[in-house]
Design an enzyme around this catalytic site. Structure first.
Site, PDB file in Angstrom:
ATOM      1  CG  ASP A  11      80.842   0.784  18.222  1.00 37.35           C
ATOM      2  OD1 ASP A  11      80.488  -0.195  17.547  1.00 37.35           O
ATOM      3  OD2 ASP A  11      80.343   1.064  19.332  1.00 37.35           O
ATOM      4  CG  ASP A  12      82.620   5.763  17.039  1.00 40.22           C
ATOM      5  OD1 ASP A  12      81.390   5.641  17.110  1.00 40.22           O
ATOM      6  OD2 ASP A  12      83.324   6.005  18.034  1.00 40.22           O
ATOM      7  CG  HIS A 132      77.607   7.790  18.420  1.00 41.29           C
ATOM      8  ND1 HIS A 132      78.852   7.221  18.588  1.00 41.29           N
ATOM      9  CD2 HIS A 132      77.808   9.146  18.468  1.00 41.29           C
ATOM     10  CE1 HIS A 132      79.756   8.181  18.719  1.00 41.29           C
ATOM     11  NE2 HIS A 132      79.151   9.349  18.653  1.00 41.29           N
TER      12      HIS A 132
END
Length: 306
Positions: A11-12, A132
């Site tokens: 993620d991110d 998110h």
């Protein structure tokens, strides 16, 4: 014997150059098989180039809670922003939502703008899209999110319901309270996503194994527990021994951000600056984790391989 397909999602991606570097290293080491891009991240364009260069499967990490919106119209006057002109934060977004302060048409506008920017950066639509800080499963938001996925023909998402979560007594109380809230929201989202024809892997893992709680044994146990629980639920399958179970493991590896570089418009947060990002990277690339996958007939893949 059950065969398992495991998507390890970093993620991110796009948050900062150091996070990008760590995620790419994990991918090249065979430890991460998929990434989720923050299009409002300070290094999003660079992340998209890296994904192209190394052929990394990439989806969209829709962000409504950190930094700045990408939709031009919403950058100055929007219910999604705080007084400083940024998104309201993980808990701030949830508080504003519960008070009825958020305009859902603006949520839809921003989600569509993020899909469009993803397409612009990568040259294709995201095969999967999640949220998110798990905003995509929140009340009201889940409906708008599902509409956007259906509109763009995005087939896959993430539903963060983790088997065995309640037995994880090592998770701090405040964090567990947040996770239980995410789980409750996710359970209430299943019917909405199903109605819109959206799919997700059979099993989700990633809350109990995050940051300092990540270890080879924690990942191994989480996967084994989840597969056992899944197997016990599908005895009616015509040929259960040949059933492939699909799993997504959510991870956040990288090199810690160094301010002022990074973030989504207001600098890097504590999460990204933490030693825990490097701890995840170092754990995921350990050979004993890779050999466990082989032993258990677990094959790493991306959403495109489902």
């Amino acid at each position: 014997m059950f065969q398992a397909k495991l998507i390890v999602t970093g993620d991110d991606f796009g948050y900062c150059p150091r996070r990008n570097q760590g995620i790419v290293e994990c991918f090249l080491a065979g430890a991460v098989s998929n990434v989720s891009l923050l299009v409002n991240g300070s290094a999003a364009a660079d992340a998209a180039k890296l994904a192209r260069r190394y052929n990394i499967p990439i989806g969209l990490h829709a962000n409504l809670s950190e930094g700045s919106p990408v939709c031009e119209v919403l950058k100055t006057n929007s219910s999604l922003l705080n007084e400083a002109g940024f998104f309201r934060g993980k808990m701030g977004f949830r508080t504003a939502l519960s008070k009825g302060l958020l305009n859902m048409s603006e949520v839809k506008q921003e989600l569509k703008a993020q899909v469009d920017l993803f397409h612009e950066l990568t040259g294709h639509l995201p095969p999967h899209m999640d949220g998110h800080q798990h905003v995509h499963v929140l009340p009201k938001v889940r409906h708008v999110f599902a509409e956007v996925l259906e509109e763009y023909g995005i087939e896959y998402t993430r539903v963060p319901i983790e088997p065995g979560l309640h037995n994880c007594d090592w998770i701090e109380t405040s964090l567990m309270d947040f996770y239980v809230g995410v789980e409750e929201d996710s359970l209430n989202t299943v019917d909405v996503f199903t109605k819109h024809g959206i799919r997700w892997p059979d099993i989700y893992i990633g809350l109990s194994t995050m940051g300092k709680n990540m270890s080879v044994s924690a990942i191994r146990n989480a996967i084994d527990t989840a597969i056992e629980e899944f197997r016990s639920k599908v005895p009616a399958h015509p040929v259960p021994q040949h059933r492939t179970v699909t799993i997504e493991l959510m991870v956040h590896p990288g090199y810690p951000s160094v301010p002022p570089i990074g973030g989504c418009g207001e600098g890097p947060d504590d999460f990204s600056q933490s030693w825990e990002r490097l701890h995840e990277l170092q754990t995921l690339i350990k050979p004993e984790l890779q050999s466990h996958y082989k032993t258990r007939n677990i094959h790493l893949c991306s959403f495109k391989d489902l």
